[in-house]
Scaffold this motif. Structure first.
Motif, PDB file in Angstrom:
ATOM      1  N   PHE A 128       0.835  -1.204   0.000  1.00  0.00           N
ATOM      2  CA  PHE A 128       0.000   0.000   0.000  1.00  0.00           C
ATOM      3  C   PHE A 128       0.870   1.255   0.000  1.00  0.00           C
ATOM      4  O   PHE A 128       0.602   2.202  -0.744  1.00  0.00           O
ATOM      5  CB  PHE A 128      -0.940   0.002   1.206  1.00  0.00           C
ATOM      6  CG  PHE A 128      -1.693   1.293   1.358  1.00  0.00           C
ATOM      7  CD1 PHE A 128      -2.676   1.653   0.449  1.00  0.00           C
ATOM      8  CD2 PHE A 128      -1.404   2.161   2.390  1.00  0.00           C
ATOM      9  CE1 PHE A 128      -3.364   2.850   0.569  1.00  0.00           C
ATOM     10  CE2 PHE A 128      -2.085   3.369   2.522  1.00  0.00           C
ATOM     11  CZ  PHE A 128      -3.065   3.705   1.613  1.00  0.00           C
ATOM     12  N   VAL A 129       1.913   1.265   0.818  1.00  0.00           N
ATOM     13  CA  VAL A 129       2.823   2.414   0.858  1.00  0.00           C
ATOM     14  C   VAL A 129       3.436   2.649  -0.516  1.00  0.00           C
ATOM     15  O   VAL A 129       3.530   3.787  -0.986  1.00  0.00           O
ATOM     16  CB  VAL A 129       3.913   2.207   1.944  1.00  0.00           C
ATOM     17  CG1 VAL A 129       5.009   3.250   1.853  1.00  0.00           C
ATOM     18  CG2 VAL A 129       3.277   2.204   3.327  1.00  0.00           C
ATOM     19  N   ASN A 130       3.838   1.580  -1.184  1.00  0.00           N
ATOM     20  CA  ASN A 130       4.407   1.693  -2.526  1.00  0.00           C
ATOM     21  C   ASN A 130       3.389   2.269  -3.507  1.00  0.00           C
ATOM     22  O   ASN A 130       3.734   3.094  -4.356  1.00  0.00           O
ATOM     23  CB  ASN A 130       4.900   0.332  -3.023  1.00  0.00           C
ATOM     24  CG  ASN A 130       6.101  -0.169  -2.241  1.00  0.00           C
ATOM     25  OD1 ASN A 130       6.751   0.571  -1.496  1.00  0.00           O
ATOM     26  ND2 ASN A 130       6.377  -1.459  -2.362  1.00  0.00           N
ATOM     27  N   TRP A 131       2.131   1.831  -3.411  1.00  0.00           N
ATOM     28  CA  TRP A 131       1.072   2.367  -4.277  1.00  0.00           C
ATOM     29  C   TRP A 131       0.913   3.864  -4.059  1.00  0.00           C
ATOM     30  O   TRP A 131       0.818   4.636  -4.999  1.00  0.00           O
ATOM     31  CB  TRP A 131      -0.235   1.624  -4.002  1.00  0.00           C
ATOM     32  CG  TRP A 131      -1.503   2.339  -4.373  1.00  0.00           C
ATOM     33  CD1 TRP A 131      -2.475   2.753  -3.516  1.00  0.00           C
ATOM     34  CD2 TRP A 131      -1.967   2.710  -5.679  1.00  0.00           C
ATOM     35  NE1 TRP A 131      -3.500   3.352  -4.204  1.00  0.00           N
ATOM     36  CE2 TRP A 131      -3.216   3.345  -5.542  1.00  0.00           C
ATOM     37  CE3 TRP A 131      -1.444   2.583  -6.952  1.00  0.00           C
ATOM     38  CZ2 TRP A 131      -3.950   3.845  -6.614  1.00  0.00           C
ATOM     39  CZ3 TRP A 131      -2.176   3.079  -8.031  1.00  0.00           C
ATOM     40  CH2 TRP A 131      -3.405   3.694  -7.861  1.00  0.00           C
ATOM     41  N   LYS A 132       0.921   4.299  -2.802  1.00  0.00           N
ATOM     42  CA  LYS A 132       0.726   5.720  -2.509  1.00  0.00           C
ATOM     43  C   LYS A 132       1.839   6.596  -3.072  1.00  0.00           C
ATOM     44  O   LYS A 132       1.630   7.773  -3.330  1.00  0.00           O
ATOM     45  CB  LYS A 132       0.617   5.941  -0.995  1.00  0.00           C
ATOM     46  CG  LYS A 132      -0.758   5.597  -0.459  1.00  0.00           C
ATOM     47  CD  LYS A 132      -0.932   6.020   0.970  1.00  0.00           C
ATOM     48  CE  LYS A 132      -0.924   7.510   1.061  1.00  0.00           C
ATOM     49  NZ  LYS A 132      -1.246   8.031   2.373  1.00  0.00           N
ATOM     50  N   ASP A 135       3.463   6.684  -9.514  1.00  0.00           N
ATOM     51  CA  ASP A 135       2.906   7.595 -10.513  1.00  0.00           C
ATOM     52  C   ASP A 135       1.429   7.291 -10.762  1.00  0.00           C
ATOM     53  O   ASP A 135       0.625   8.201 -10.971  1.00  0.00           O
ATOM     54  CB  ASP A 135       3.673   7.488 -11.834  1.00  0.00           C
ATOM     55  CG  ASP A 135       5.056   8.117 -11.753  1.00  0.00           C
ATOM     56  OD1 ASP A 135       5.279   8.949 -10.853  1.00  0.00           O
ATOM     57  OD2 ASP A 135       5.908   7.774 -12.594  1.00  0.00           O
ATOM     58  N   SER A 136       1.056   6.013 -10.721  1.00  0.00           N
ATOM     59  CA  SER A 136      -0.336   5.629 -10.923  1.00  0.00           C
ATOM     60  C   SER A 136      -1.238   6.245  -9.860  1.00  0.00           C
ATOM     61  O   SER A 136      -2.340   6.712 -10.158  1.00  0.00           O
ATOM     62  CB  SER A 136      -0.487   4.104 -10.890  1.00  0.00           C
ATOM     63  OG  SER A 136       0.168   3.530 -11.974  1.00  0.00           O
ATOM     64  N   PHE A 137      -0.774   6.263  -8.616  1.00  0.00           N
ATOM     65  CA  PHE A 137      -1.548   6.878  -7.537  1.00  0.00           C
ATOM     66  C   PHE A 137      -1.729   8.375  -7.785  1.00  0.00           C
ATOM     67  O   PHE A 137      -2.830   8.907  -7.657  1.00  0.00           O
ATOM     68  CB  PHE A 137      -0.856   6.648  -6.186  1.00  0.00           C
ATOM     69  CG  PHE A 137      -1.566   7.298  -5.028  1.00  0.00           C
ATOM     70  CD1 PHE A 137      -2.584   6.644  -4.353  1.00  0.00           C
ATOM     71  CD2 PHE A 137      -1.211   8.583  -4.614  1.00  0.00           C
ATOM     72  CE1 PHE A 137      -3.239   7.253  -3.296  1.00  0.00           C
ATOM     73  CE2 PHE A 137      -1.856   9.194  -3.552  1.00  0.00           C
ATOM     74  CZ  PHE A 137      -2.877   8.516  -2.894  1.00  0.00           C
TER      75      PHE A 137
END
Length: 171
Positions: A128-132, A135-137
């Motif tokens: 989740f931290v990586n998603w936040k 660039d996609s986030f």
């Protein structure tokens, strides 16, 4: 599909979950308080809870298996803004579904409040931290500007907020 959320002590909710092994339930502990818990119940019928928060699943992908970390993005939406909000969410680019560590998503329409819940499940907190920080986030959460931004702001009844949970370790 119906979705219900209730809270209580970890002991009480563990007993409730164990009493109904055939139900699709997920027991979570709050990140800040390991004694406080919530339980999620996804079903096509009624819930077993006495006083749940009630939702209708309007978009869904994935299942609860493999998840250890859960994020609820709570988004208050005005009555007038609900159709636009739902349209935007059901027609989104769906970049989160391709993020490493993503497990599942549920977009939940409230049945007795104005706060939608965007529930995402992750293999672990780091995913989740990586998603936040991806660039996609940033693209998915880019604020609209100009007249469309003013129109977009009118759909919200207040600021959104996140709640995070870990899957409870059952003994």
């Amino acid at each position: 599909m119906n979705f219900y959320i209730t809270s209580g002590t970890i002991d009480y909710l563990t007993k409730l979950k164990n009493k109904h092994p055939g139900e699709n339930m997920l027991l979570l502990t709050e990140s800040e308080d390991e004694f406080s818990a919530v339980i999620l119940h996804e079903t096509s019928s009624n819930t077993l809870f006495n006083h749940p928060r009630k939702y209708e699943v309007i978009d869904s992908l994935g299942s609860f298996e493999k998840a250890t970390f859960v994020v609820m993005n709570n988004i208050p939406v005005t009555d007038e803004g609900k159709p636009l909000f739902e349209y935007q969410f059901t027609n989104r680019q769906r970049k989160i579904e391709h993020q490493p560590g993503f497990v599942a998503i549920r977009v939940l329409r409230p049945q007795s409040s104005n706060t939608y819940v965007i529930l995402t499940l992750w293999e672990n907190k780091q995913a989740f931290v990586n998603w936040k920080s991806s660039d996609s986030f940033l693209k998915a959460h880019k604020k609209n500007e100009g007249s469309s931004g003013a129109k977009s702001a009118a759909i919200f009844a207040g600021p959104s907020y996140l709640t995070t949970y870990s899957i409870a370790q059952e003994e």
